[in-house]
Design a protein around this motif. Structure first.
Motif, PDB file in Angstrom:
ATOM      1  N   PHE A  66       0.997  -1.204   0.113  1.00  0.00           N
ATOM      2  CA  PHE A  66      -0.408  -0.009  -0.219  1.00  0.00           C
ATOM      3  C   PHE A  66       0.940   1.169  -0.649  1.00  0.00           C
ATOM      4  O   PHE A  66       0.664   2.188  -0.686  1.00  0.00           O
ATOM      5  N   ASP A  67       1.899   1.416   1.029  1.00  0.00           N
ATOM      6  CA  ASP A  67       2.498   2.700   0.781  1.00  0.00           C
ATOM      7  C   ASP A  67       3.558   3.013   0.084  1.00  0.00           C
ATOM      8  O   ASP A  67       4.394   3.631  -0.018  1.00  0.00           O
ATOM      9  N   GLU A  68       3.766   1.591  -1.572  1.00  0.00           N
ATOM     10  CA  GLU A  68       4.751   1.471  -2.252  1.00  0.00           C
ATOM     11  C   GLU A  68       4.273   2.333  -3.125  1.00  0.00           C
ATOM     12  O   GLU A  68       3.227   2.492  -4.168  1.00  0.00           O
ATOM     13  N   LEU A  69       5.196   3.686  -4.459  1.00  0.00           N
ATOM     14  CA  LEU A  69       4.263   4.573  -4.796  1.00  0.00           C
ATOM     15  C   LEU A  69       5.154   3.154  -6.361  1.00  0.00           C
ATOM     16  O   LEU A  69       6.371   2.842  -6.084  1.00  0.00           O
ATOM     17  N   PRO A  70       4.497   3.138  -7.352  1.00  0.00           N
ATOM     18  CA  PRO A  70       4.433   2.606  -8.473  1.00  0.00           C
ATOM     19  C   PRO A  70       5.620   3.559  -9.155  1.00  0.00           C
ATOM     20  O   PRO A  70       5.933   4.977  -9.039  1.00  0.00           O
ATOM     21  N   ASP A  71       6.317   2.915 -10.290  1.00  0.00           N
ATOM     22  CA  ASP A  71       7.630   3.911 -10.687  1.00  0.00           C
ATOM     23  C   ASP A  71       6.665   4.802 -11.393  1.00  0.00           C
ATOM     24  O   ASP A  71       5.383   4.763 -12.320  1.00  0.00           O
ATOM     25  N   GLY A  72       7.666   5.702 -11.429  1.00  0.00           N
ATOM     26  CA  GLY A  72       7.418   7.112 -11.675  1.00  0.00           C
ATOM     27  C   GLY A  72       6.129   8.346 -11.322  1.00  0.00           C
ATOM     28  O   GLY A  72       5.858   9.208 -11.710  1.00  0.00           O
ATOM     29  N   PHE A  73       5.569   7.317 -10.439  1.00  0.00           N
ATOM     30  CA  PHE A  73       4.292   8.148  -9.708  1.00  0.00           C
ATOM     31  C   PHE A  73       4.687   9.422  -9.027  1.00  0.00           C
ATOM     32  O   PHE A  73       4.329  10.468  -9.010  1.00  0.00           O
ATOM     33  N   ALA A  74       6.273   9.038  -8.409  1.00  0.00           N
ATOM     34  CA  ALA A  74       6.595  10.760  -7.310  1.00  0.00           C
ATOM     35  C   ALA A  74       6.722  11.410  -8.340  1.00  0.00           C
ATOM     36  O   ALA A  74       6.633  12.827  -8.564  1.00  0.00           O
ATOM     37  N   GLU A  75       7.715  10.904  -9.440  1.00  0.00           N
ATOM     38  CA  GLU A  75       7.883  12.784 -10.936  1.00  0.00           C
ATOM     39  C   GLU A  75       6.975  12.694 -11.658  1.00  0.00           C
ATOM     40  O   GLU A  75       6.800  14.269 -11.299  1.00  0.00           O
ATOM     41  N   ALA A  76       5.778  12.538 -11.686  1.00  0.00           N
ATOM     42  CA  ALA A  76       4.763  12.718 -12.682  1.00  0.00           C
ATOM     43  C   ALA A  76       4.004  13.498 -11.736  1.00  0.00           C
ATOM     44  O   ALA A  76       3.859  14.858 -12.139  1.00  0.00           O
ATOM     45  N   PHE A  77       3.917  13.570 -10.468  1.00  0.00           N
ATOM     46  CA  PHE A  77       3.434  15.068  -9.556  1.00  0.00           C
ATOM     47  C   PHE A  77       4.607  15.431  -9.196  1.00  0.00           C
ATOM     48  O   PHE A  77       4.035  16.322  -8.191  1.00  0.00           O
TER      49      PHE A  77
END
Length: 81
Positions: A66-77
């Protein structure tokens, strides 16, 4: 299921409080104009009555990741991790 009660527009205006009482008991009411049904008054769903903390225990599951962000998510936002 029993047939819904039916009122014409004049009756509905005159007896609106009674109609709401009937609907509050779970019944549906049909409003007609010139003998043709035009509206249905139905009861709203009631509020969920929770008795205490933990009333949903066993009904909610949270994934291990649950707490793990998908690849590219953090960069996209624009989120710093």
């Amino acid at each position: 299921m029993d047939a819904a009660r039916q009122y014409n527009v004049h009756e509905a205006k005159t007896h609106f409080s009674k109609i709401l009482e009937v609907v509050a008991t779970g019944e549906e009411v049909i409003i007609s104009k010139s003998g043709e049904p035009v509206a249905k008054v139905i009861p709203l769903k009631g509020k969920v009555q929770r008795t205490d903390y933990g009333s949903l225990k066993g009904q909610v599951a949270i994934a291990d990741d649950f707490d793990e962000l998908p690849d590219g998510f953090a960069e996209a936002f624009g989120v710093d991790t």
